[in-house]
Design a protein around this motif. Structure first.
Motif, PDB file in Angstrom:
ATOM      1  N   THR A  27      12.169 -17.542  54.651  1.00 41.50           N
ATOM      2  CA  THR A  27      11.977 -16.518  53.623  1.00 41.50           C
ATOM      3  C   THR A  27      11.569 -17.199  52.331  1.00 41.50           C
ATOM      4  OG1 THR A  27      13.636 -15.092  54.642  1.00 41.50           O
ATOM      5  CG2 THR A  27      13.068 -14.654  52.346  1.00 41.50           C
ATOM      6  N   ALA A  28      10.390 -16.858  51.809  1.00 41.01           N
ATOM      7  CA  ALA A  28       9.871 -17.475  50.588  1.00 41.01           C
ATOM      8  C   ALA A  28       9.920 -16.483  49.437  1.00 41.01           C
ATOM      9  CB  ALA A  28       8.448 -17.962  50.806  1.00 41.01           C
ATOM     10  N   THR A  29      10.511 -16.892  48.322  1.00 37.04           N
ATOM     11  CA  THR A  29      10.673 -16.031  47.150  1.00 37.04           C
ATOM     12  C   THR A  29      10.054 -16.712  45.936  1.00 37.04           C
ATOM     13  OG1 THR A  29      12.764 -15.196  48.063  1.00 37.04           O
ATOM     14  CG2 THR A  29      12.355 -14.785  45.732  1.00 37.04           C
ATOM     15  N   ASN A  30       9.375 -15.917  45.100  1.00 39.34           N
ATOM     16  CA  ASN A  30       8.740 -16.402  43.862  1.00 39.34           C
ATOM     17  C   ASN A  30       7.624 -17.403  44.125  1.00 39.34           C
ATOM     18  OD1 ASN A  30      10.496 -14.875  42.248  1.00 39.34           O
ATOM     19  ND2 ASN A  30      11.977 -16.539  42.101  1.00 39.34           N
ATOM     20  N   MET A  31       6.985 -17.299  45.289  1.00 35.67           N
ATOM     21  CA  MET A  31       5.919 -18.241  45.601  1.00 35.67           C
ATOM     22  C   MET A  31       5.007 -17.663  46.670  1.00 35.67           C
ATOM     23  SD  MET A  31       7.843 -20.955  48.140  1.00 35.67           S
ATOM     24  CE  MET A  31       6.287 -21.460  48.882  1.00 35.67           C
ATOM     25  N   ALA A  32       3.767 -18.119  46.661  1.00 38.16           N
ATOM     26  CA  ALA A  32       2.845 -17.801  47.749  1.00 38.16           C
ATOM     27  C   ALA A  32       3.050 -18.836  48.839  1.00 38.16           C
ATOM     28  CB  ALA A  32       1.402 -17.829  47.253  1.00 38.16           C
ATOM     29  N   PRO A  33       3.117 -18.433  50.089  1.00 37.53           N
ATOM     30  CA  PRO A  33       3.323 -19.408  51.166  1.00 37.53           C
ATOM     31  C   PRO A  33       2.119 -20.342  51.286  1.00 37.53           C
ATOM     32  CG  PRO A  33       2.833 -17.241  52.064  1.00 37.53           C
ATOM     33  CD  PRO A  33       3.025 -17.053  50.597  1.00 37.53           C
ATOM     34  N   PRO A  34       2.316 -21.495  51.852  1.00 31.14           N
ATOM     35  CA  PRO A  34       1.189 -22.422  52.064  1.00 31.14           C
ATOM     36  C   PRO A  34       0.113 -21.767  52.926  1.00 31.14           C
ATOM     37  CG  PRO A  34       3.286 -23.493  52.517  1.00 31.14           C
ATOM     38  CD  PRO A  34       3.575 -22.042  52.371  1.00 31.14           C
ATOM     39  N   THR A  35      -1.102 -22.262  52.809  1.00 32.50           N
ATOM     40  CA  THR A  35      -2.217 -21.688  53.569  1.00 32.50           C
ATOM     41  C   THR A  35      -2.611 -22.547  54.765  1.00 32.50           C
ATOM     42  OG1 THR A  35      -3.792 -22.779  52.087  1.00 32.50           O
ATOM     43  CG2 THR A  35      -3.130 -20.529  51.528  1.00 32.50           C
ATOM     44  N   GLY A  36      -2.059 -23.743  54.862  1.00 36.07           N
ATOM     45  CA  GLY A  36      -2.436 -24.614  55.965  1.00 36.07           C
ATOM     46  C   GLY A  36      -1.393 -25.677  56.197  1.00 36.07           C
ATOM     47  N   LEU A  37      -1.739 -26.647  57.029  1.00 30.81           N
ATOM     48  CA  LEU A  37      -0.840 -27.730  57.393  1.00 30.81           C
ATOM     49  C   LEU A  37      -1.285 -29.035  56.739  1.00 30.81           C
ATOM     50  CD1 LEU A  37      -0.555 -26.960  61.219  1.00 30.81           C
ATOM     51  CD2 LEU A  37       1.137 -26.427  59.449  1.00 30.81           C
ATOM     52  N   PRO A  38      -0.358 -29.959  56.502  1.00 31.62           N
ATOM     53  CA  PRO A  38      -0.761 -31.257  55.947  1.00 31.62           C
ATOM     54  C   PRO A  38      -1.464 -32.108  56.991  1.00 31.62           C
ATOM     55  CG  PRO A  38       1.567 -31.278  56.476  1.00 31.62           C
ATOM     56  CD  PRO A  38       1.094 -29.866  56.733  1.00 31.62           C
ATOM     57  N   GLN A  39      -2.195 -33.091  56.521  1.00 28.02           N
ATOM     58  CA  GLN A  39      -2.818 -34.065  57.406  1.00 28.02           C
ATOM     59  C   GLN A  39      -1.973 -35.342  57.372  1.00 28.02           C
ATOM     60  OE1 GLN A  39      -6.750 -35.323  56.232  1.00 28.02           O
ATOM     61  NE2 GLN A  39      -6.960 -36.755  57.957  1.00 28.02           N
ATOM     62  N   VAL A  40      -1.311 -35.640  58.465  1.00 22.28           N
ATOM     63  CA  VAL A  40      -0.410 -36.801  58.532  1.00 22.28           C
ATOM     64  C   VAL A  40      -1.043 -37.878  59.405  1.00 22.28           C
ATOM     65  CG1 VAL A  40       1.889 -37.608  59.178  1.00 22.28           C
ATOM     66  CG2 VAL A  40       1.598 -35.295  58.256  1.00 22.28           C
ATOM     67  N   VAL A  41      -1.203 -39.068  58.835  1.00 21.49           N
ATOM     68  CA  VAL A  41      -1.836 -40.170  59.580  1.00 21.49           C
ATOM     69  C   VAL A  41      -0.869 -41.289  59.909  1.00 21.49           C
ATOM     70  CG1 VAL A  41      -4.129 -39.681  58.644  1.00 21.49           C
ATOM     71  CG2 VAL A  41      -2.597 -41.239  57.404  1.00 21.49           C
ATOM     72  N   TRP A  42       0.348 -41.217  59.373  1.00 20.11           N
ATOM     73  CA  TRP A  42       1.361 -42.241  59.639  1.00 20.11           C
ATOM     74  C   TRP A  42       2.721 -41.629  59.408  1.00 20.11           C
ATOM     75  CZ3 TRP A  42       5.061 -44.929  56.596  1.00 20.11           C
ATOM     76  CH2 TRP A  42       5.531 -46.143  57.104  1.00 20.11           C
ATOM     77  N   ARG A  43       3.665 -41.920  60.280  1.00 20.27           N
ATOM     78  CA  ARG A  43       5.016 -41.367  60.108  1.00 20.27           C
ATOM     79  C   ARG A  43       6.036 -42.406  60.551  1.00 20.27           C
ATOM     80  NH1 ARG A  43       3.679 -36.129  62.159  1.00 20.27           N
ATOM     81  NH2 ARG A  43       1.635 -36.759  62.916  1.00 20.27           N
ATOM     82  N   ALA A  44       7.073 -42.567  59.741  1.00 19.16           N
ATOM     83  CA  ALA A  44       8.116 -43.535  60.038  1.00 19.16           C
ATOM     84  C   ALA A  44       9.441 -43.024  59.495  1.00 19.16           C
ATOM     85  CB  ALA A  44       7.782 -44.897  59.428  1.00 19.16           C
TER      86      ALA A  44
END
Length: 311
Positions: free
Chosen positions: A148-165
C-alpha cells in the motif's frame, strides 16, 4: 528494558493486528515468571520474542496456545536454549523490496546491490519480482509483492541490476533444506502468504545465486564493496538489521558506509539511526524509517506491506 517489557512492547507494537498468536504468546510471557527466569539465563541479545518463538516453531512446538507453549518450552528448555544461543533472527522477507523499489528505480542505472545482513539474499532481487501497489502492477511472474503506497506515485518500472552481493555473519543457503526450514520458522504462524512468497523468492534465488560473503558489517564491507563493477551505481542497503548491532558499532558502520562511493539505503526502526526530525508515524503499529544517504523519506511497515511517503 526488562524482559517482560520487551515482550509487552512486542505484543503491543509488532504483533498487534499482525499476528494474534504471537500477540497472545508475548503477552503471556510478560506474566510468566518461569519463562522469564529461563530467558534471563540467556545473553540480552538472545532473549527476543522472534528468536524464542521461531526456535519453538522450528522444533515443532505449539505457538497458538500460551499454556501449551509454556509447558512445551519448560519441558524442552535445554534444546530450546541451545538453539537460541547458536541462532539469530534472520528473517529474509522479500516483501521489503516493495518499499525499497521507489528509491532503487530513482537512482542512476545500472545498479550494483550490496545488502548488509543479507541472510539468504532474497532482498537482492528487486528486479526479478513483480509488484502490486493498489491497482498498479509492475513486472510479471512470482512472487507478486503487494504494498500500500501513500503520498506517492508508485514506481513505473524495475531497476537494472548488474551485480548483487550480500554480507552476513551467517549467510543462509536457500538450497539447503535446513536453512530454508529456519527461514520458514521465522515467519509468523498466520502468514501463509509469506510462506508462499518465501518459496517463490527462494526459487528465484536458487536459479541465479548471489555472492554471499560471511563477514562483519564494518570490518568486511569496504573489501566487498570494492568488488562491485565501477560502471554501476553501488547501493549499500539494509532492512531491520541494525537493531542487532550495539550503538557504537552502528555509528562506526554509518561512517564506513558514508565513505564508500554510491548510495546508502537504510530501512530501520526510528530509534536505530539518528535523524534530526521525523513526522508522527501513521498509527501505533511498528514502522521503519526509509532513508537515502541519511535523509529520511518515508515510513514503512516491517514486512514491506506499506509505505507512507513523508508529505
Amino acid at each position: 528494558m526488562t524482559i517482560a517489557a520487551i515482550y509487552a512492547d512486542f505484543a503491543a507494537h509488532e504483533a498487534h493486528g499482525v499476528s494474534p498468536a504471537y500477540e497472545r504468546l508475548a503477552s503471556a510471557v510478560t506474566r510468566d515468571r518461569e519463562l522469564l527466569a529461563l530467558l534471563a539465563l540467556l545473553p540480552p541479545a538472545k532473549r527476543q520474542p522472534n528468536l524464542l518463538f521461531g526456535v519453538v516453531r522450528l522444533l515443532g512446538g505449539p505457538v497458538e496456545d500460551p499454556t501449551a507453549f509454556h509447558d512445551y518450552t519448560v519441558a524442552n528448555w535445554p534444546v530450546i536454549e541451545a538453539e537460541m544461543r547458536t541462532r539469530a533472527t534472520q528473517t529474509n522477507e522479500a516483501g521489503r523490496c516493495a518499499v525499497l523499489l521507489p528509491v532503487l528505480t530513482a537512482l542512476p542505472q545500472p545498479l550494483a546491490l550490496l545488502e548488509v545482513g543479507a541472510s539468504a539474499g532474497l532482498c537482492l532481487y528487486p528486479d526479478r519480482y513483480a509488484y502490486r501497489y493498489g491497482d498498479h502492477l509492475i513486472g510479471s511472474g512470482e512472487p507478486v509483492l503487494a504494498c500500500t503506497a501513500t503520498n506517492m506515485a508508485p514506481p513505473t518500472g524495475l531497476p537494472q541490476v548488474v551485480w548483487r552481493a550480500g554480507l552476513d555473519l551467517n549467510p543462509l543457503d536457500v538450497t539447503d533444506p535446513a536453512d530454508l526450514a529456519w527461514l520458514d520458522a521465522l515467519i509468523w504462524p498466520e502468514h501463509t502468504h509469506r510462506r508462499a512468497r518465501l518459496r517463490a523468492a527462494a526459487a528465484v534465488v536458487a536459479a541465479d545465486p548471489p555472492l554471499l560473503v560471511r563477514g562483519d558489517l564494518v570490518d568486511d564491507l569496504p573489501a566487498l564493496a570494492a568488488q562491485s563493477p565501477p560502471d554501476a551505481t553501488l547501493v549499500v542497503f539494509h532492512s531491520s538489521v541494525l537493531y542487532h548491532v550495539p550503538t557504537p558499532r552502528r555509528v562506526t558502520f554509518a561512517e564506513v558506509v558514508r565513505g564508500l562511493p554510491g548510495n546508502w539505503i537504510a530501512n530501520e526502526a526510528p530509534d536505530v539511526l539518528p535523524y534530526d526530525t521525523l513526522p508522527m508515524p501513521p498509527g501505533e503499529a511498528l514502522h521503519n524509517v526509509l532513508a537515502l544517504d541519511g535523509t529520511p523519506l518515508a515510513w514503512t511497515r516491517s514486512h514491506g506491506q506499506a509505505i507512507n511517503w513523508f508529505a
